[in-house]
Design a protein around this motif. Structure first.
Motif, PDB file in Angstrom:
ATOM      1  N   LEU A   1     -52.127 154.922  -9.983  1.00 31.18           N
ATOM      2  CA  LEU A   1     -50.744 155.138  -9.575  1.00 31.18           C
ATOM      3  C   LEU A   1     -50.494 156.587  -9.192  1.00 31.18           C
ATOM      4  O   LEU A   1     -50.853 157.521  -9.925  1.00 31.18           O
ATOM      5  CB  LEU A   1     -49.792 154.769 -10.727  1.00 31.18           C
TER       6      LEU A   1
ATOM      7  N   ILE B   1     -44.084 156.227  -9.291  1.00 32.32           N
ATOM      8  CA  ILE B   1     -43.332 155.082  -9.840  1.00 32.32           C
ATOM      9  C   ILE B   1     -41.871 155.304  -9.474  1.00 32.32           C
ATOM     10  O   ILE B   1     -41.303 156.358  -9.764  1.00 32.32           O
ATOM     11  CB  ILE B   1     -43.477 154.965 -11.373  1.00 32.32           C
TER      12      ILE B   1
ATOM     13  N   ILE C   1     -47.805 157.684 -14.201  1.00 24.63           N
ATOM     14  CA  ILE C   1     -48.491 158.201 -12.997  1.00 24.63           C
ATOM     15  C   ILE C   1     -49.853 158.744 -13.421  1.00 24.63           C
ATOM     16  O   ILE C   1     -49.976 159.497 -14.371  1.00 24.63           O
ATOM     17  CB  ILE C   1     -47.638 159.311 -12.329  1.00 24.63           C
TER      18      ILE C   1
ATOM     19  N   TYR D   1     -53.291 150.936 -12.526  1.00 25.85           N
ATOM     20  CA  TYR D   1     -52.374 149.795 -12.548  1.00 25.85           C
ATOM     21  C   TYR D   1     -53.159 148.503 -12.414  1.00 25.85           C
ATOM     22  O   TYR D   1     -54.043 148.388 -11.552  1.00 25.85           O
ATOM     23  CB  TYR D   1     -51.350 149.908 -11.427  1.00 25.85           C
TER      24      TYR D   1
ATOM     25  N   ILE E   1     -45.458 146.479  -5.091  1.00 30.65           N
ATOM     26  CA  ILE E   1     -46.495 147.508  -4.866  1.00 30.65           C
ATOM     27  C   ILE E   1     -46.519 147.863  -3.395  1.00 30.65           C
ATOM     28  O   ILE E   1     -46.653 147.000  -2.530  1.00 30.65           O
ATOM     29  CB  ILE E   1     -47.887 147.001  -5.308  1.00 30.65           C
TER      30      ILE E   1
ATOM     31  N   GLU F   1     -50.060 152.893  -3.149  1.00 31.48           N
ATOM     32  CA  GLU F   1     -50.385 153.293  -4.518  1.00 31.48           C
ATOM     33  C   GLU F   1     -49.118 153.669  -5.302  1.00 31.48           C
ATOM     34  O   GLU F   1     -49.158 154.480  -6.221  1.00 31.48           O
ATOM     35  CB  GLU F   1     -51.355 154.477  -4.486  1.00 31.48           C
ATOM     36  N   VAL F   2     -48.004 153.040  -4.902  1.00 28.65           N
ATOM     37  CA  VAL F   2     -46.713 153.288  -5.552  1.00 28.65           C
ATOM     38  C   VAL F   2     -46.190 151.971  -6.137  1.00 28.65           C
ATOM     39  O   VAL F   2     -46.191 150.936  -5.461  1.00 28.65           O
ATOM     40  CB  VAL F   2     -45.689 153.865  -4.550  1.00 28.65           C
ATOM     41  N   ALA F   3     -45.725 152.015  -7.408  1.00 26.54           N
ATOM     42  CA  ALA F   3     -45.106 150.853  -8.065  1.00 26.54           C
ATOM     43  C   ALA F   3     -43.587 151.027  -8.024  1.00 26.54           C
ATOM     44  O   ALA F   3     -43.060 152.038  -8.489  1.00 26.54           O
ATOM     45  CB  ALA F   3     -45.576 150.724  -9.511  1.00 26.54           C
TER      46      ALA F   3
END
Length: 772
Positions: A40, A43, A64, A68, A93, A96-98
């Protein structure tokens, strides 16, 4: 108080259930949502309106820089739903960001009630808040629906079968809602009739007299005994069963109970079907098991006798007596099993009591629990069971009674006996108490046809600072006697239980019917009194005091007071010594029906300007009679004598006539009448009262409202006058006593039976007091 609703994680519509549905939906297609694990880089949280972002980040199982995975995503959903703040949560998703997307639950702005009369608002609000429904809490429709149904059930418990509860949800700005419960209560359903079928030995009327529930009658508006309650009906059925079993019908059974409500939900009919069976006579009582070689001693406690009908209450009483007797010998876990051996052909029964004493134990430790304010030593010093001594059931019972008599705790003090792990011959006693308020700030008013309006005020603390000591200030503004008293009592002034009481007072008084309203007699003073216990129930009181009497010359002063002033002076000092004893074994102070009360008090002024001897003794006893009736007898005698060749001081006289003495005669009018017309009482008094109490029809077992018939006899005499039968006054009549919501009320109407020409008659008398 309205009960706390049983809404929790295990309920069918609780938070866990909602969470399970949401999580299951979110994870319904794991294959489609599966992502390849990655590190990650960011977020983000979307959809927040009131919730602090830190609350969301604190619930997430990843940060971070973490890797994940789908498992961590599922755990994050579960954790966020578990907070109860969100009704929907998704995780998306992007590279690479939640992105955590939440839909917040609405917050309750206010909870209001419309049409609420049967329940108190504050306890209901607290109960709802404890169930998760309150201002500032997340809104949950499932909880609201559950609460609505619970409120309806509570209305049913109060016979309000037509009650309706409607919940209105009003949206507000900033994602808030108001919750309004609108009640249409209607009228309570009343019991129309109660029928018992299958009875032949006892009449239906005789059996229904046992019940607390009754059909609607003259006084059910007050007693509310015509409101149906399943709990009360079950209690009445137990009374019915006990009535038969206690008269030999060992196999009595209630076959069915039918409760029918009318179509308009306003009336209820109850039908009870019973099977009486045959009566049984006890032919023998046999003891089996281990009675410690003391069978004859135990047999003396058997409440059943051969040749008498079988009585269930006697069997229960015998078992309890046996258990208590085993406790006296240190056997805390003795078991008594009564077994009736029935011969149906002859209608005979042999009652067998099988005993298993188990083991003898001693008390290792005594702990006090629940005393958040009262010091441990206040409870411990009342205990007669000692730590390290053999377990003694009699001493433990006595200790419990002494703690209850303190008056610092709520009723039903429990003493638990706990086994000590690894030590089968030891137990710990846990004294469970619940503190109750012991301080009183009372402002009161009272009215009687003798004293008119009176004002009283008091500040009392029965358990000052948790020490068990008493502190108090009392004020009384009676028309004829005004008092200011400051008192303190230390019940354990010494470790041996000697008490000390100190009183400082200022009194003014004038005789009833005296001329003018400005005259008074002033008596400032102080006293100290010690109580020495001679047994568990008897205490002797010793005391000494100082009193200063001041008699003025205002208009209207009685001639007898002027004579006293001429003989002793306008200001006199006395130092009375007191000796007293009392014992109160009545079942109630306000409405006694059984028991005995005794007291004796001697006052001796041996030093000072005024010397006299004054004694007063009282004896009361009450007996219970069939049909919830009772009879009480009160006898009181007072006697005074002047010492040193001088007459008995007039301001120490006894008074008679009116409520509390001889009714139907005007208040305090018996005895000597001053030439000015003032009633000044006398140095001797004799008073005997007999009252027969009847329950008011329709009030069930309520003793706060009673009718009584009375016969009174007595009089007051001068110091030099001989008490003769011809001088006795007497009266008879009827009365009503009521512990009303505004205070004790007593009414009486009487007719003199023995009187003289100059007596002042007052047939109707009453007195009422209140606190507000």
């Amino acid at each position: 108080m309205f009960p706390v609703f049983p809404i929790g994680p295990s309920g069918p519509w609780g938070p866990v259930a909602v969470l399970s549905v949401a999580v299951a939906s979110a994870l319904a297609a794991p294959a489609a949502l599966a992502v390849t694990p990655f590190v990650l880089k960011d977020i983000r949280v979307e959809g927040l309106q009131r919730t602090d972002p830190g609350t969301v980040f604190a619930a997430l199982p990843f940060r971070i820089g973490d890797t994940y995975t789908d498992d961590k995503g599922s755990a994050a959903l579960r954790a966020l739903f578990a907070t109860g703040l969100f009704k929907d949560v998704r995780i998306e998703i992007e590279g690479e960001v939640a992105i955590v997307i939440v839909d917040e639950r609405s917050i309750i702005g206010a909870v209001t009630f419309v049409g609420l009369k049967e329940f108190d608002k504050d306890p209901l609000t607290k109960s709802l808040r404890d169930a998760g429904i309150g201002e500032g809490l997340p809104f949950d429709r499932a909880l609201i629906d559950r609460a609505e149904q619970e409120i309806k059930r509570q209305y049913l418990g109060r016979s309000l079968y037509g009650a309706e509860v409607v919940t209105t949800i009003t949206p507000l700005e900033r994602n808030r809602v108001n919750v309004t419960f609108t009640m249409t209560e209607g009228d309570a359903a009343k019991i129309k009739d109660i029928r018992i079928v299958g009875n032949s030995v006892f009449s239906e009327r005789e059996l229904l007299d046992l019940f607390e529930l009754t059909p609607t009658g003259w006084f059910t508006w007050y007693s509310k005994t015509d409101r149906y309650s399943r709990t009360k009906l079950n209690a009445d059925l137990e009374k019915l069963r006990a009535y038969y079993v206690n008269r030999g019908y060992l196999e009595f059974a209630i076959e069915s109970t039918q409760v029918t409500i009318s179509p308009d939900k306003q009336t209820i009919s109850v039908a009870i079907s019973v099977k009486e069976g045959q009566p049984y006579t006890v032919t023998a009582v046999r003891l089996e098991g281990d009675y410690l070689g003391k069978e004859e001693e135990f047999r003396a406690f058997v409440a059943l006798r051969p040749g008498q009908p079988y009585r269930g209450d006697a069997v229960t009483a015998t078992g309890k007596r046996f258990t208590d007797l085993f406790g006296l010998y240190g056997y805390a876990f003795a078991r008594i099993e009564p077994r009736p051996e029935i011969d149906r052909a002859t209608g005979q029964v042999v009652v067998v009591f099988a005993a298993e004493p188990s083991r003898r134990v001693y008390v290792r430790r005594i702990d006090v629990a629940g005393n958040s304010r009262t010091r441990d030593e206040v409870v411990r010093r009342e205990f007669r069971q000692l730590e390290g001594a053999w377990y003694d059931g009699g001493l433990i019972k006595l200790s419990k009674e002494r703690v209850e008599r303190l008056g610092f705790f709520k009723e039903n003090i429990e003493i638990d006996t706990n086994e000590v792990p690894g030590s089968p011959d030891q137990v710990d006693l846990i004294v469970n108490v619940v503190e109750k308020p012991t301080g009183n700030l009372i402002v009161g008013a009272g009215y009687s046809n003798a004293e008119r309006l009176t004002f009283t005020a008091s500040v009392k603390q029965e358990n000052a600072f948790g020490s068990g000591n008493y502190l108090g200030i009392e004020l009384n503004t009676s028309r004829y006697q005004r008092t200011l008293v400051v008192s303190t009592v230390d019940p354990y002034w010494t470790v041996d239980g000697i008490s000390r009481a100190i009183d400082v007072f200022y009194r003014t008084q004038r005789p009833i019917n005296s001329l003018g309203d400005t005259y008074d007699l002033k008596t400032p003073g102080a006293s100290v009194r010690f109580g020495v216990p001679f047994s568990e129930y008897d205490t002797v009181f010793l005391g000494v005091g100082f009193e200063r009497t001041e008699i003025g010359t205002a208009a209207g002063i009685p001639l007898s007071y002027l004579n006293y002033r001429a003989l002793y002076g306008d200001k006199t000092n006395s130092f009375p010594l007191t000796l007293g004893w009392s014992r109160d074994a009545r079942d109630s102070v306000l409405v006694p029906t059984a028991g005995r009360y005794q007291r004796v008090n001697l006052e001796w002024a041996a030093f000072g300007d005024v010397r006299y001897l004054r004694t007063n003794a009282q004896y009361q006893e009450y007996w219970q009679l069939p049909l919830r009736m009772s009879v009480g007898v009160n006898a009181e005698i007072g006697w005074g004598k002047g010492l040193g060749g001088k007459p008995f001081p007039v301001f120490k006289n006894f008074y008679g006539g009116g409520l509390g003495t001889v009714r139907a005669f005007e208040q305090s009018s018996l005895g000597v009448v001053d030439p000015t017309g003032a009633y000044i009482g006398g140095a001797k008094r004799l008073n005997v009262n007999t009252e027969l109490y009847f329950p008011v029809p329709g009030t069930g077992s309520d003793r706060s409202l009673r009718i009584f018939a009375f016969v009174d006899a007595g009089n007051v005499w001068r110091e030099d006058e001989t008490i003769t039968g011809e001088s006795i006054r007497s009266s008879a009549g009827l009365g009503l006593s009521w512990i009303s919501p505004v205070g004790p009320l007593k009414l009486s109407w009487g007719k003199p039976l023995r009187l003289q020409r100059n007596d002042r008659i007052q047939r109707f008398q009453f007195q009422i007091g209140t606190a507000f």
